[in-house]
Motif scaffolding. Structure first.
Motif, PDB file in Angstrom:
ATOM      1  N   GLY A 154       0.821  -1.212   0.000  1.00 25.27           N
ATOM      2  CA  GLY A 154       0.000   0.000   0.000  1.00 25.27           C
ATOM      3  C   GLY A 154       0.850   1.255   0.000  1.00 25.27           C
ATOM      4  O   GLY A 154       0.534   2.235  -0.689  1.00 25.27           O
ATOM      5  N   GLY A 155       1.938   1.234   0.754  1.00 25.31           N
ATOM      6  CA  GLY A 155       2.825   2.389   0.791  1.00 25.31           C
ATOM      7  C   GLY A 155       3.486   2.646  -0.549  1.00 25.31           C
ATOM      8  O   GLY A 155       3.625   3.798  -0.978  1.00 25.31           O
ATOM      9  N   GLN A 156       3.903   1.583  -1.227  1.00 26.91           N
ATOM     10  CA  GLN A 156       4.506   1.736  -2.552  1.00 26.91           C
ATOM     11  C   GLN A 156       3.498   2.283  -3.554  1.00 26.91           C
ATOM     12  O   GLN A 156       3.820   3.159  -4.357  1.00 26.91           O
ATOM     13  CB  GLN A 156       5.052   0.394  -3.033  1.00 26.91           C
ATOM     14  CG  GLN A 156       6.324  -0.059  -2.337  1.00 26.91           C
ATOM     15  CD  GLN A 156       6.765  -1.428  -2.813  1.00 26.91           C
ATOM     16  OE1 GLN A 156       5.958  -2.360  -2.931  1.00 26.91           O
ATOM     17  NE2 GLN A 156       8.052  -1.571  -3.094  1.00 26.91           N
ATOM     18  N   ARG A 187       3.034   5.312   7.202  1.00 26.82           N
ATOM     19  CA  ARG A 187       2.496   6.664   7.080  1.00 26.82           C
ATOM     20  C   ARG A 187       3.599   7.714   7.089  1.00 26.82           C
ATOM     21  O   ARG A 187       3.545   8.690   6.346  1.00 26.82           O
ATOM     22  CB  ARG A 187       1.510   6.934   8.218  1.00 26.82           C
ATOM     23  CG  ARG A 187       0.215   6.175   8.073  1.00 26.82           C
ATOM     24  CD  ARG A 187      -0.718   6.403   9.246  1.00 26.82           C
ATOM     25  NE  ARG A 187      -1.887   5.541   9.138  1.00 26.82           N
ATOM     26  CZ  ARG A 187      -2.798   5.398  10.081  1.00 26.82           C
ATOM     27  NH1 ARG A 187      -2.682   6.075  11.218  1.00 26.82           N
ATOM     28  NH2 ARG A 187      -3.817   4.588   9.897  1.00 26.82           N
ATOM     29  N   ALA A 188       4.601   7.500   7.937  1.00 26.13           N
ATOM     30  CA  ALA A 188       5.680   8.487   8.047  1.00 26.13           C
ATOM     31  C   ALA A 188       6.384   8.678   6.715  1.00 26.13           C
ATOM     32  O   ALA A 188       6.756   9.809   6.362  1.00 26.13           O
ATOM     33  CB  ALA A 188       6.672   8.051   9.121  1.00 26.13           C
ATOM     34  N   SER A 189       6.560   7.608   5.949  1.00 27.35           N
ATOM     35  CA  SER A 189       7.267   7.733   4.676  1.00 27.35           C
ATOM     36  C   SER A 189       6.468   8.569   3.684  1.00 27.35           C
ATOM     37  O   SER A 189       7.032   9.353   2.921  1.00 27.35           O
ATOM     38  CB  SER A 189       7.565   6.346   4.092  1.00 27.35           C
ATOM     39  OG  SER A 189       6.374   5.657   3.755  1.00 27.35           O
ATOM     40  N   ILE A 190       5.129   8.400   3.690  1.00 31.17           N
ATOM     41  CA  ILE A 190       4.289   9.193   2.781  1.00 31.17           C
ATOM     42  C   ILE A 190       4.307  10.662   3.188  1.00 31.17           C
ATOM     43  O   ILE A 190       4.424  11.564   2.346  1.00 31.17           O
ATOM     44  CB  ILE A 190       2.840   8.669   2.780  1.00 31.17           C
ATOM     45  CG1 ILE A 190       2.790   7.173   2.444  1.00 31.17           C
ATOM     46  CG2 ILE A 190       1.984   9.472   1.805  1.00 31.17           C
ATOM     47  CD1 ILE A 190       3.344   6.820   1.106  1.00 31.17           C
ATOM     48  N   LEU A 191       4.217  10.914   4.491  1.00 34.51           N
ATOM     49  CA  LEU A 191       4.240  12.296   4.977  1.00 34.51           C
ATOM     50  C   LEU A 191       5.591  12.946   4.709  1.00 34.51           C
ATOM     51  O   LEU A 191       5.667  14.140   4.394  1.00 34.51           O
ATOM     52  CB  LEU A 191       3.919  12.318   6.474  1.00 34.51           C
ATOM     53  CG  LEU A 191       2.512  11.819   6.850  1.00 34.51           C
ATOM     54  CD1 LEU A 191       2.356  11.761   8.353  1.00 34.51           C
ATOM     55  CD2 LEU A 191       1.429  12.690   6.234  1.00 34.51           C
TER      56      LEU A 191
END
Length: 243
Positions: A154-156, A187-191
């Motif tokens: 999902g993050g990718q 979430r932290a990576s997206i933010l």
């Protein structure tokens, strides 16, 4: 003095509902400045009008009253300026899987953008643009382009959507709950990607969320919505720490 990047002028939205009127958004004035990139957070509970505001900013729905302006251009006016607005106002949506066509590889996402906006004169240039976009969001290796959506986390998938938006070098990204369906650990990576695009590439965000923690973490300014109205607004640190 240049026009604001985004400006809502007494914009409201009313939907008909069972013979009555449902006010999804009360008359709203909102300005995102053009001088400095910023993340403007719109927070509130479900049904408070957040996504209505996002759809109005993107031109997906027309206001009942008022005008939405991007650099002085009416977002909802037909004509030659519409393509300019579409290129410079991009979207990242909530569902990191539903936005993909599962029958196409990831490369299709980028090829569509490259073709529709004629971004590259040849294949080598196109590959360079895509690789740069992937690197900006923290993805390495062009082999990811050969994968199908279900083969990515999902993050990718959400970072791919950020990369697709960045490919056009927009001035504004409307991010509608981009981390609500992503694992907490991702979430932290997206933010971080959002803050990097703001700080390093001068891209402003209209960040829609119901999570006050992330609103405080990344937002420069915040608007708190309740039943279609702005209940409170100001600098994120002030509003969250001293409501």
């Amino acid at each position: 003095m240049s026009a604001p990047l985004l400006k809502f002028e007494q914009v409201s939205k009313v939907y008909p509902s069972r013979g009555q009127s449902l006010q999804a958004l009360a008359p709203l004035d909102l300005t995102v400045g053009a001088e400095r990139a910023e993340i403007v957070t719109v927070a509130g509970e479900s049904g408070s009008g957040k996504s209505t505001l996002a759809n109005l900013a993107l031109g997906f729905t027309t206001p009942t009253a008022g005008r939405v302006l991007f650099e002085g251009i009416d977002v909802h006016a037909p004509g030659g300026d519409a393509r300019y607005v579409r290129r410079n106002v991009q979207a990242v949506f909530q569902d990191p899987f539903g936005v993909y066509n599962p029958f196409y590889r990831i490369e299709h996402v980028f090829n569509t953008v490259l073709k529709n906006f004629a971004l590259a004169p040849d294949k080598a240039t196109a590959e360079g643009l895509v690789e740069d976009a992937l690197n900006v969001v923290g993805l390495r290796g062009l082999d990811i382009l050969r994968k199908y959506p279900h083969q990515l986390s999902g993050g990718q998938r959400q970072r791919i959507m950020m990369a697709r938006a960045y490919l056009l070098k927009p001035k504004l990204i409307v991010a509608d709950e981009p981390v609500s369906m992503v694992d907490a650990s991702l979430r932290a990576s997206i933010l971080d990607v959002m803050m990097s695009l703001r700080d390093d590439h001068g891209i402003s965000f209209l960040y829609i969320t119901h999570d006050l923690a992330t609103a405080y973490q990344v937002g420069d300014r915040i608007l708190l919505f309740y039943q279609g109205q702005v209940a409170e607004q100001g600098f994120a640190g002030d509003v969250i720490s001293n409501p």
